[in-house]
Scaffold this active site. Structure first.
Site, mmCIF file in Angstrom:
data_model
loop_
_atom_site.group_PDB
_atom_site.id
_atom_site.type_symbol
_atom_site.label_atom_id
_atom_site.label_comp_id
_atom_site.label_asym_id
_atom_site.label_seq_id
_atom_site.Cartn_x
_atom_site.Cartn_y
_atom_site.Cartn_z
ATOM 1 N N CYS A 106 -10.748 -0.796 3.327
ATOM 2 C CA CYS A 106 -10.207 -0.971 4.679
ATOM 3 C C CYS A 106 -9.664 0.361 5.177
ATOM 4 O O CYS A 106 -8.938 1.052 4.464
ATOM 5 C CB CYS A 106 -9.103 -2.026 4.680
ATOM 6 S SG CYS A 106 -9.755 -3.699 4.505
ATOM 7 N N ARG B 164 0.827 -1.226 0.000
ATOM 8 C CA ARG B 164 0.000 0.000 0.000
ATOM 9 C C ARG B 164 0.861 1.277 0.000
ATOM 10 O O ARG B 164 0.475 2.286 0.592
ATOM 11 C CB ARG B 164 -0.930 0.040 1.219
ATOM 12 C CG ARG B 164 -1.863 -1.135 1.360
ATOM 13 C CD ARG B 164 -2.931 -1.147 0.275
ATOM 14 N NE ARG B 164 -3.995 -2.062 0.618
ATOM 15 C CZ ARG B 164 -4.001 -3.367 0.303
ATOM 16 N NH1 ARG B 164 -3.010 -3.893 -0.407
ATOM 17 N NH2 ARG B 164 -5.016 -4.124 0.663
HETATM 18 P P1 FAD Z 1 -7.921 8.315 -4.373
HETATM 19 O O1 FAD Z 1 -8.675 7.687 -3.242
HETATM 20 O O2 FAD Z 1 -8.601 9.363 -5.142
HETATM 21 O O3 FAD Z 1 -6.527 8.892 -3.826
HETATM 22 C C1 FAD Z 1 -5.709 8.107 -2.971
HETATM 23 C C2 FAD Z 1 -4.333 8.769 -2.881
HETATM 24 O O4 FAD Z 1 -3.696 8.681 -4.159
HETATM 25 C C3 FAD Z 1 -4.408 10.262 -2.552
HETATM 26 O O5 FAD Z 1 -3.292 10.582 -1.737
HETATM 27 C C4 FAD Z 1 -4.292 10.932 -3.913
HETATM 28 O O6 FAD Z 1 -3.765 12.246 -3.845
HETATM 29 C C5 FAD Z 1 -3.340 9.983 -4.629
HETATM 30 N N1 FAD Z 1 -3.520 10.001 -6.093
HETATM 31 C C6 FAD Z 1 -4.648 9.702 -6.770
HETATM 32 N N2 FAD Z 1 -4.428 9.815 -8.100
HETATM 33 C C7 FAD Z 1 -3.144 10.196 -8.251
HETATM 34 C C8 FAD Z 1 -2.331 10.508 -9.372
HETATM 35 N N3 FAD Z 1 -2.798 10.434 -10.634
HETATM 36 N N4 FAD Z 1 -1.046 10.880 -9.148
HETATM 37 C C9 FAD Z 1 -0.553 10.976 -7.902
HETATM 38 N N5 FAD Z 1 -1.266 10.689 -6.798
HETATM 39 C C10 FAD Z 1 -2.556 10.315 -6.972
HETATM 40 N N6 FAD Z 1 -7.378 -0.985 -1.895
HETATM 41 C C11 FAD Z 1 -6.522 -2.009 -2.034
HETATM 42 O O7 FAD Z 1 -5.292 -1.797 -2.144
HETATM 43 N N7 FAD Z 1 -6.979 -3.297 -2.067
HETATM 44 C C12 FAD Z 1 -8.294 -3.606 -1.976
HETATM 45 O O8 FAD Z 1 -8.647 -4.777 -2.004
HETATM 46 C C13 FAD Z 1 -9.226 -2.528 -1.861
HETATM 47 N N8 FAD Z 1 -10.555 -2.765 -1.803
HETATM 48 C C14 FAD Z 1 -11.424 -1.703 -1.728
HETATM 49 C C15 FAD Z 1 -12.808 -1.964 -1.739
HETATM 50 C C16 FAD Z 1 -13.707 -0.901 -1.681
HETATM 51 C C17 FAD Z 1 -15.197 -1.209 -1.710
HETATM 52 C C18 FAD Z 1 -13.233 0.440 -1.633
HETATM 53 C C19 FAD Z 1 -14.204 1.585 -1.587
HETATM 54 C C20 FAD Z 1 -11.882 0.698 -1.616
HETATM 55 C C21 FAD Z 1 -10.956 -0.375 -1.656
HETATM 56 N N9 FAD Z 1 -9.577 -0.151 -1.656
HETATM 57 C C22 FAD Z 1 -8.706 -1.209 -1.807
HETATM 58 C C23 FAD Z 1 -9.043 1.216 -1.438
HETATM 59 C C24 FAD Z 1 -8.790 2.027 -2.717
HETATM 60 O O9 FAD Z 1 -9.562 1.540 -3.814
HETATM 61 C C25 FAD Z 1 -7.291 2.038 -3.102
HETATM 62 O O10 FAD Z 1 -6.503 2.629 -2.081
HETATM 63 C C26 FAD Z 1 -7.014 2.769 -4.411
HETATM 64 O O11 FAD Z 1 -5.662 2.620 -4.758
HETATM 65 C C27 FAD Z 1 -7.345 4.272 -4.334
HETATM 66 O O12 FAD Z 1 -7.331 4.753 -5.669
HETATM 67 P P2 FAD Z 1 -8.180 6.023 -6.131
HETATM 68 O O13 FAD Z 1 -7.966 6.197 -7.576
HETATM 69 O O14 FAD Z 1 -9.577 5.905 -5.655
HETATM 70 O O15 FAD Z 1 -7.385 7.157 -5.345
HETATM 71 N N1 EPU Z 2 -11.240 -11.604 9.946
HETATM 72 C C1 EPU Z 2 -11.991 -11.712 11.074
HETATM 73 N N2 EPU Z 2 -12.933 -10.758 11.316
HETATM 74 C C2 EPU Z 2 -13.134 -9.714 10.501
HETATM 75 C C3 EPU Z 2 -12.341 -9.582 9.334
HETATM 76 C C4 EPU Z 2 -11.396 -10.553 9.073
HETATM 77 O O1 EPU Z 2 -11.808 -12.648 11.870
HETATM 78 O O2 EPU Z 2 -13.993 -8.886 10.804
HETATM 79 C C5 EPU Z 2 -10.248 -12.658 9.647
HETATM 80 C C6 EPU Z 2 -10.675 -13.493 8.433
HETATM 81 O O3 EPU Z 2 -11.543 -14.527 8.827
HETATM 82 C C7 EPU Z 2 -9.341 -13.980 7.906
HETATM 83 C C8 EPU Z 2 -8.376 -12.831 8.246
HETATM 84 O O4 EPU Z 2 -9.000 -12.074 9.281
HETATM 85 O O5 EPU Z 2 -8.924 -15.121 8.602
HETATM 86 C C9 EPU Z 2 -8.059 -11.963 7.033
HETATM 87 O O6 EPU Z 2 -9.275 -11.394 6.533
HETATM 88 P P1 EPU Z 2 -9.475 -11.025 4.985
HETATM 89 O O7 EPU Z 2 -9.217 -12.245 4.163
HETATM 90 O O8 EPU Z 2 -10.774 -10.337 4.852
HETATM 91 O O9 EPU Z 2 -8.281 -10.058 4.661
HETATM 92 P P2 EPU Z 2 -7.859 -8.708 5.324
HETATM 93 O O10 EPU Z 2 -6.428 -8.843 5.695
HETATM 94 O O11 EPU Z 2 -8.778 -8.272 6.404
HETATM 95 C C10 EPU Z 2 -7.012 -7.672 3.097
HETATM 96 C C11 EPU Z 2 -6.934 -6.278 2.553
HETATM 97 C C12 EPU Z 2 -8.160 -5.969 1.705
HETATM 98 C C13 EPU Z 2 -8.288 -6.995 0.595
HETATM 99 C C14 EPU Z 2 -8.432 -8.382 1.250
HETATM 100 C C15 EPU Z 2 -8.542 -9.496 0.212
HETATM 101 C C16 EPU Z 2 -5.712 -4.767 4.018
HETATM 102 C C17 EPU Z 2 -5.810 -3.729 5.076
HETATM 103 N N3 EPU Z 2 -6.876 -5.316 3.623
HETATM 104 O O12 EPU Z 2 -8.036 -7.691 4.084
HETATM 105 O O13 EPU Z 2 -7.922 -4.689 1.096
HETATM 106 O O14 EPU Z 2 -9.419 -6.722 -0.211
HETATM 107 O O15 EPU Z 2 -7.249 -8.616 2.066
HETATM 108 O O16 EPU Z 2 -7.293 -9.836 -0.271
HETATM 109 O O17 EPU Z 2 -4.619 -5.074 3.533
HETATM 110 C C18 EPU Z 2 -8.230 -2.333 1.292
HETATM 111 O O18 EPU Z 2 -6.997 -2.249 1.325
HETATM 112 O O19 EPU Z 2 -8.974 -1.328 1.310
HETATM 113 C C19 EPU Z 2 -8.845 -3.657 1.235
HETATM 114 C C20 EPU Z 2 -10.158 -3.848 1.258
#
Ligand code: FAD
Ligand code: EPU
Length: 283
Positions: free
Chosen positions: A208, A161
């Site tokens: 998250c 991240r």
């Molecule tokens: P923004 O939220 O708009 O910006 C995030 C940061 O990036 C800010 O600091 C912004 O200034 C900077 N930024 C944006 N665009 C640029 C650019 N062109 N140049 C320089 N800097 C820039 N993240 C994960 O990693 N894994 C997941 O599984 C995941 N699951 C998600 C699920 C949901 C339902 C939601 C709502 C979010 C999830 N996220 C996840 C979080 C998010 O999607 C990521 O952090 C993503 O990378 C943010 O991208 P964005 O384009 O929305 O950036």
């Molecule tokens: N768990 C619990 N309770 C909860 C949530 C999770 O017990 O409320 C346990 C699950 O059962 C599992 C473990 O924790 O054993 C890990 O959970 P999960 O597989 O959901 O993964 P996570 O580590 O919680 C990460 C990323 C997510 C990404 C998922 C899937 C981070 C902070 N989160 O979640 O990314 O989608 O893995 O790969 O790294 C994001 O970054 O915004 C994000 C959603």
């Protein structure tokens, strides 16, 4: 302000409309389509907005200009079968992941379900345990100090991240290298990633809130501390997954911020320091 020949659009908006959490106040939005627009927009203090899916914006908004890349930076429709490809930073990941699958190209499957645009995914090195953007990222084009420059991905110090961009840099394009596969194999990988997401809530959120501490899951820790359902106003820790903070409808940024701090302080009292994954704007 933009000149009559510039395609830049400038308007005052509510940032709640540009974030997935749907909270936040007003700002001046500069939607730019070219390098001249970037130069003009960045002549005063600015922030760069991607898909708004990792942002908590204050109820007071932000005083800086908010720069957003317009349609000319979105290449999803032109993305074809090439394994090594330059794409604009406003390209939405969901469409890109699907197009790669149909073209039989592997490498982006781990990003299924991340509602980002490519520039935001670079800035956050978005990913899951199935793969991160850094797996395919070769090079970026950034707008910095008034001009465009190219940087190889290995200069961005990409890790969980995290990407280290030059101060104020705006990612405008990124070069990805995908691997030739076939649509069926890519689809099987996507199904695994999709399954891992089944426990995640569908309500408005910014994904998250906290980074996972090394070797553990912040969601698991928040769950074990009994904090699911904890609520300030319409902001609530999700019952489905402890690391998702939801906007149940009318949450304010202040509600969300208080909840974040309460979760953090309750976890700190059990010996865990949680670091925010979200970016805070205007606090
Ligand atoms: P923004 O939220 O708009 O910006 C995030 C940061 O990036 C800010 O600091 C912004 O200034 C900077 N930024 C944006 N665009 C640029 C650019 N062109 N140049 C320089 N800097 C820039 N993240 C994960 O990693 N894994 C997941 O599984 C995941 N699951 C998600 C699920 C949901 C339902 C939601 C709502 C979010 C999830 N996220 C996840 C979080 C998010 O999607 C990521 O952090 C993503 O990378 C943010 O991208 P964005 O384009 O929305 O950036
Ligand atoms: N768990 C619990 N309770 C909860 C949530 C999770 O017990 O409320 C346990 C699950 O059962 C599992 C473990 O924790 O054993 C890990 O959970 P999960 O597989 O959901 O993964 P996570 O580590 O919680 C990460 C990323 C997510 C990404 C998922 C899937 C981070 C902070 N989160 O979640 O990314 O989608 O893995 O790969 O790294 C994001 O970054 O915004 C994000 C959603």
């Amino acid at each position: 302000m933009s000149g009559s020949s510039s395609p830049t659009k400038v308007r005052t908006v509510s940032l709640a409309d540009f974030t997935t959490l749907k909270v936040g106040g007003e700002a001046e939005l500069w939607e730019v389509e070219d390098e001249a627009g970037l130069r003009e927009a960045t002549s005063e203090p600015y922030r760069i907005l991607g898909g708004g899916s990792n942002l908590l914006v204050s109820d007071d908004g932000v005083p800086e200009r908010v720069v957003r890349l317009g349609r000319s930076f979105n290449d999803v429709r032109s993305f074809g079968a090439s394994e090594d490809v330059w794409l604009g930073a406003a390209t939405p990941l969901p469409g890109l992941v699907r197009r790669a699958q149909r073209a039989g190209l592997s490498g982006l499957e781990g990003l299924l379900g991340v509602p980002a645009v490519l520039g935001g995914a670079v800035a956050m090195n978005a990913g899951t345990r199935f793969g991160e953007l850094s797996d395919t990222l070769q090079e970026v084009e950034v707008f910095v100090s008034g001009g465009l420059e190219r940087l190889p991905a290995d200069q961005l110090d990409l890790s969980y991240r995290r990407a280290v961009l030059p101060p104020g840099a705006i990612v405008t394009r990124a070069r990805l290298r995908l691997t030739r596969s076939d649509p069926e194999s890519v689809e099987r990988k996507l199904a695994l990633v999709d399954e891992a997401r089944h426990g995640q809530p569908k309500v408005k959120s910014a994904g998250c809130a906290f980074q996972n501490p090394p070797g553990d899951s912040a969601g698991r820790l928040i769950d074990a501390a009994g904090l699911k359902g904890l609520r300030f106003g319409d902001a609530m820790v999700a019952h489905e997954h402890g690391n998702f903070i939801l906007n149940l409808g009318n949450a304010t940024a202040s509600d969300v911020r208080q909840l974040v701090e309460e979760v953090r302080s309750r976890l700190a009292s059990t010996g865990t320091d949680l670091a925010l994954e979200w970016r805070l704007w205007g606090f």
